[in-house]
Design a protein around this motif. Structure first.
Motif, PDB file in Angstrom:
ATOM      1  N   UNK A 133       0.818  -1.216   0.000  1.00  0.00           N
ATOM      2  CA  UNK A 133       0.000   0.000   0.000  1.00  0.00           C
ATOM      3  C   UNK A 133       0.845   1.256   0.000  1.00  0.00           C
ATOM      4  N   UNK A 134       1.907   1.270   0.822  1.00  0.00           N
ATOM      5  CA  UNK A 134       2.803   2.419   0.867  1.00  0.00           C
ATOM      6  C   UNK A 134       3.472   2.645  -0.481  1.00  0.00           C
ATOM      7  N   UNK A 135       3.931   1.559  -1.094  1.00  0.00           N
ATOM      8  CA  UNK A 135       4.613   1.674  -2.377  1.00  0.00           C
ATOM      9  C   UNK A 135       3.652   2.099  -3.481  1.00  0.00           C
ATOM     10  N   UNK A 136       2.395   1.652  -3.384  1.00  0.00           N
ATOM     11  CA  UNK A 136       1.390   2.054  -4.367  1.00  0.00           C
ATOM     12  C   UNK A 136       1.136   3.554  -4.304  1.00  0.00           C
ATOM     13  N   UNK A 137       1.057   4.089  -3.089  1.00  0.00           N
ATOM     14  CA  UNK A 137       0.871   5.536  -2.916  1.00  0.00           C
ATOM     15  C   UNK A 137       2.045   6.290  -3.529  1.00  0.00           C
ATOM     16  N   UNK A 138       3.255   5.796  -3.289  1.00  0.00           N
ATOM     17  CA  UNK A 138       4.437   6.470  -3.837  1.00  0.00           C
ATOM     18  C   UNK A 138       4.452   6.408  -5.364  1.00  0.00           C
ATOM     19  N   UNK A 142       4.418   9.567  -7.823  1.00  0.00           N
ATOM     20  CA  UNK A 142       5.435   9.731  -8.860  1.00  0.00           C
ATOM     21  C   UNK A 142       4.789   9.952 -10.226  1.00  0.00           C
ATOM     22  N   UNK A 143       3.718   9.210 -10.499  1.00  0.00           N
ATOM     23  CA  UNK A 143       3.021   9.377 -11.767  1.00  0.00           C
ATOM     24  C   UNK A 143       2.380  10.757 -11.859  1.00  0.00           C
ATOM     25  N   UNK A 147       3.244  13.856 -14.552  1.00  0.00           N
ATOM     26  CA  UNK A 147       2.226  14.590 -15.308  1.00  0.00           C
ATOM     27  C   UNK A 147       2.402  16.090 -15.125  1.00  0.00           C
ATOM     28  N   UNK A 148       2.699  16.505 -13.896  1.00  0.00           N
ATOM     29  CA  UNK A 148       2.919  17.928 -13.619  1.00  0.00           C
ATOM     30  C   UNK A 148       4.110  18.448 -14.412  1.00  0.00           C
ATOM     31  N   UNK A 149       5.218  17.694 -14.378  1.00  0.00           N
ATOM     32  CA  UNK A 149       6.433  18.114 -15.095  1.00  0.00           C
ATOM     33  C   UNK A 149       6.174  18.232 -16.589  1.00  0.00           C
ATOM     34  N   UNK A 150       5.348  17.332 -17.117  1.00  0.00           N
ATOM     35  CA  UNK A 150       5.075  17.322 -18.554  1.00  0.00           C
ATOM     36  C   UNK A 150       4.131  18.443 -18.979  1.00  0.00           C
ATOM     37  N   UNK A 151       3.161  18.759 -18.131  1.00  0.00           N
ATOM     38  CA  UNK A 151       2.077  19.638 -18.555  1.00  0.00           C
ATOM     39  C   UNK A 151       2.200  21.079 -18.073  1.00  0.00           C
TER      40      UNK A 151
END
Length: 235
Positions: A133-138, A142-143, A147-151
């Motif tokens: 669960x912790x890794x899924x949140x991370x 990250x995804x 998206x922020x960096x791209x847009x």
């Protein structure tokens, strides 16, 4: 280790979300093999290509996780504060660290050996689910950041980063929120994939918008104004 130190270690482990539900006997066993470590500001915790042999838990202080590239540039992947953890992504036998970790300020950590974490997971399957669960949140975060960096433009990326850091690490300040993380403009640039000059220009623009009150570390932010600036970019 004295009885008092052992009890303090159990208490620190209990505070960590990952181990909050462990029974006292498991916490005691965990405390017996967990290694308390202290680092000064600027001191390396591990370097790239070091053996991935432990999970680190932050009792106090702040840690920067980053990656170096052959051209000498550094990309800051994130910062981890108290009750956070890092180093858990590569804990298979024989794995090497793809990143490095450094203390940003005097920091106290607990190092949990890989073998002990694997033993715990075998005995406590729900611990594996919590770790997943912790890794899924991370991964989701990250995804989202990709998206922020791209847009977003540079100033929008700076605003998004500062808003996130302000929510996570900010403390009240007469002018808004003080970001007590020892990151300078160069560090922000390494977190958003820009130059220091671009970050400086972006901070000036955000200050004119009333979203940043102090442009140098420790930054003073108006988190609500930062979020409004980001939301305006989305429309």
């Amino acid at each position: 280790m004295t009885t008092s130190e052992h009890s303090s270690l159990i208490w620190q482990l209990k505070k960590m979300d990952l181990f909050a539900d462990l029974a006292l006997d498991e916490l005691e066993r965990l405390a017996a093999v967990t290694l308390p470590r202290t680092y000064q500001a600027g001191e390396a915790i591990y370097r790239m290509d070091d053996p991935a042999d432990a999970l680190y838990l932050v009792c106090s202080g702040m840690v920067k996780v980053s990656r170096l590239f052959p051209n000498g540039k550094e990309a800051i992947l994130g910062v981890v504060g108290a009750q956070g953890s890092f180093g858990e992504l590569q804990l298979c036998p024989g794995e090497r660290r793809p990143s490095q970790a450094e203390a940003l300020e005097p920091t106290q950590l607990l190092a949990l050996p890989q073998t002990e974490l694997q033993r715990l997971i075998e005995l406590q399957p729900e611990l594996a689910l919590r770790l997943i669960g912790m890794l899924t949140v991370r991964l989701f975060e990250a995804q989202q950041w990709c998206a922020v960096v791209s847009a977003y433009s540079a100033s929008e990326r700076v605003a998004s980063l500062l808003a996130r850091l302000g929510r996570e690490f900010g403390v009240p300040h007469p002018q808004g929120t003080e970001l007590r993380v020892k990151l300078n403009q160069e560090d922000l640039a390494r977190m958003i994939g820009a130059t220091r000059e671009t970050v400086s220009q972006s901070l000036h623009k955000l200050r004119c918008q009333g979203a940043v009150m102090r442009q140098r570390s420790p930054f003073v932010l108006n988190v609500e104004a930062l979020e409004a600036y980001i939301n305006a970019a989305d429309r």
